[in-house]
Design an enzyme around this catalytic site. Structure first.
Site, mmCIF file in Angstrom:
data_model
loop_
_atom_site.group_PDB
_atom_site.id
_atom_site.type_symbol
_atom_site.label_atom_id
_atom_site.label_comp_id
_atom_site.label_asym_id
_atom_site.label_seq_id
_atom_site.Cartn_x
_atom_site.Cartn_y
_atom_site.Cartn_z
ATOM 1 C CG ASP A 138 -0.652 -0.379 2.526
ATOM 2 O OD1 ASP A 138 0.492 -0.231 2.093
ATOM 3 O OD2 ASP A 138 -1.289 -0.710 3.500
ATOM 4 C CG ASN A 157 -9.146 -1.448 11.505
ATOM 5 O OD1 ASN A 157 -8.272 -2.120 11.346
ATOM 6 N ND2 ASN A 157 -9.608 -0.460 10.964
ATOM 7 C CG HIS A 181 -5.469 -2.052 8.783
ATOM 8 N ND1 HIS A 181 -5.899 -0.832 9.171
ATOM 9 C CD2 HIS A 181 -4.366 -2.191 8.352
ATOM 10 C CE1 HIS A 181 -4.731 -0.202 9.458
ATOM 11 N NE2 HIS A 181 -3.800 -1.146 9.211
ATOM 12 C CD GLU A 224 -9.230 1.736 7.643
ATOM 13 O OE1 GLU A 224 -8.325 0.459 8.332
ATOM 14 O OE2 GLU A 224 -8.628 2.255 7.380
HETATM 15 C C1 F6R Z 1 1.240 -1.452 6.246
HETATM 16 C C2 F6R Z 1 -0.129 -1.739 6.125
HETATM 17 C C3 F6R Z 1 -0.757 -1.739 7.608
HETATM 18 C C4 F6R Z 1 0.114 -2.187 8.826
HETATM 19 C C5 F6R Z 1 -0.842 -3.037 10.045
HETATM 20 C C6 F6R Z 1 -0.139 -2.605 11.125
HETATM 21 O O1 F6R Z 1 1.763 -1.668 4.703
HETATM 22 O O2 F6R Z 1 -0.657 -2.456 5.621
HETATM 23 O O3 F6R Z 1 -1.698 -3.014 7.501
HETATM 24 O O4 F6R Z 1 0.757 -3.759 8.547
HETATM 25 O O5 F6R Z 1 -1.440 -1.071 9.535
HETATM 26 O O6 F6R Z 1 0.924 -1.321 11.483
HETATM 27 P P1 F6R Z 1 2.113 -0.980 12.951
HETATM 28 O O7 F6R Z 1 2.817 -2.168 12.350
HETATM 29 O O8 F6R Z 1 2.635 0.031 12.880
HETATM 30 O O9 F6R Z 1 1.204 -1.657 13.376
#
Ligand code: F6R
Length: 236
Positions: free
Chosen positions: A67, A136, A138, A143
């Site tokens: 992403d 959440n 994702h 989302e």
């Molecule tokens: C990032 C991504 C997100 C993160 C998620 C957890 O490329 O795709 O899904 O993996 O937001 O983020 P952290 O590791 O910062 O808790």
């Protein structure tokens, strides 16, 4: 689903890096699906260490990231392209021309999304997809929603995601409100999936994703249907 509970963040990182390094050693020209965020930083540090020790060679690897924020280009320190260059690519011998991150600056967003799906398809799909998980549920920026979206798409970020990611920006207002993300098709067609999580704040969502019903309200729950998915987590 294989669930590996470990003691601490260092172990999460070491185990995850070992899986990725094994993939690269067994199949030097593999396609790695990569993630950003806090959780994979330790994994990337281990991979850099093992590269420096001559244990793993990334010269033939292709990488496809999950992403990118809409409106940030690769020179912006908060962009995911910058993150990947800074936390991994600049420190290993991957061919930077074979590293792909969705284009958050594309004039035509829909075209950028279908080009990204073409890119994944032409690469023959992803061999090993690394994922983190949002509070959440994702994965990528898929989302919680009423349905699982198969293709790469542009998504409005949830308030909770914006708040969680504000730590990387000067203020919450600076966090982009939208992102471009690989869809569930790209993730679920990966031959192997590896999800890593760390910290007590992720425990409840991990449990729901692993044990609750498969529902787009908890996007990561779809991984219950993947035939080769490993979860490594620590509640440190
Ligand atoms: C990032 C991504 C997100 C993160 C998620 C957890 O490329 O795709 O899904 O993996 O937001 O983020 P952290 O590791 O910062 O808790």
């Amino acid at each position: 689903m294989r669930v590996i509970k470990v003691e601490n963040y260092n172990e999460v990182s070491e185990r995850a890096a070992a899986m990725i390094a094994s993939q690269v050693i067994l199949q030097p020209d593999c396609v790695l699906g990569l993630a950003t965020g806090s959780t994979p930083i330790g994994t990337y540090k281990k991979l850099i260490q093992w590269y420096n020790e001559g244990k793993v060679d990334f010269s033939e690897v292709m990488s496809i990231n999950l992403d990118e924020y809409i409106g940030l280009d690769g020179s912006s320190e908060q962009s995911y392209r910058y993150f990947m260059n800074h936390n991994l690519f600049e420190h290993i011998n991957i061919n930077i021309a074979k590293t792909f991150v969705p284009d958050g600056m594309a004039k035509n967003g829909e075209e950028a999304c279908s080009l990204y799906d073409e890119r994944i398809k032409n690469a023959g799909g992803i061999d090993l997809q690394l994922l983190g998980i949002g509070n959440n549920g994702h994965i990528g920026f898929n989302e919680p929603s009423d349905c699982f979206l198969e293709c790469t798409h542009i998504v409005e970020l949830e308030e909770s995601t914006i708040a969680a990611n504000a730590r990387f920006f000067r203020s919450e207002e600076e966090v982009p409100k939208a992102a471009i993300t690989m869809g569930m098709g790209g993730i679920m067609r990966a031959k192997k999936v590896l999800l890593i999580a760390n910290g007590a704040q992720k425990a409840a969502i991990i449990k729901k994703a692993m044990e609750g019903p498969v529902t787009p309200k908890i996007p990561a729950s779809i991984l219950q249907l993947h035939s080769d998915c490993t979860i490594i987590y620590s509640e440190e």
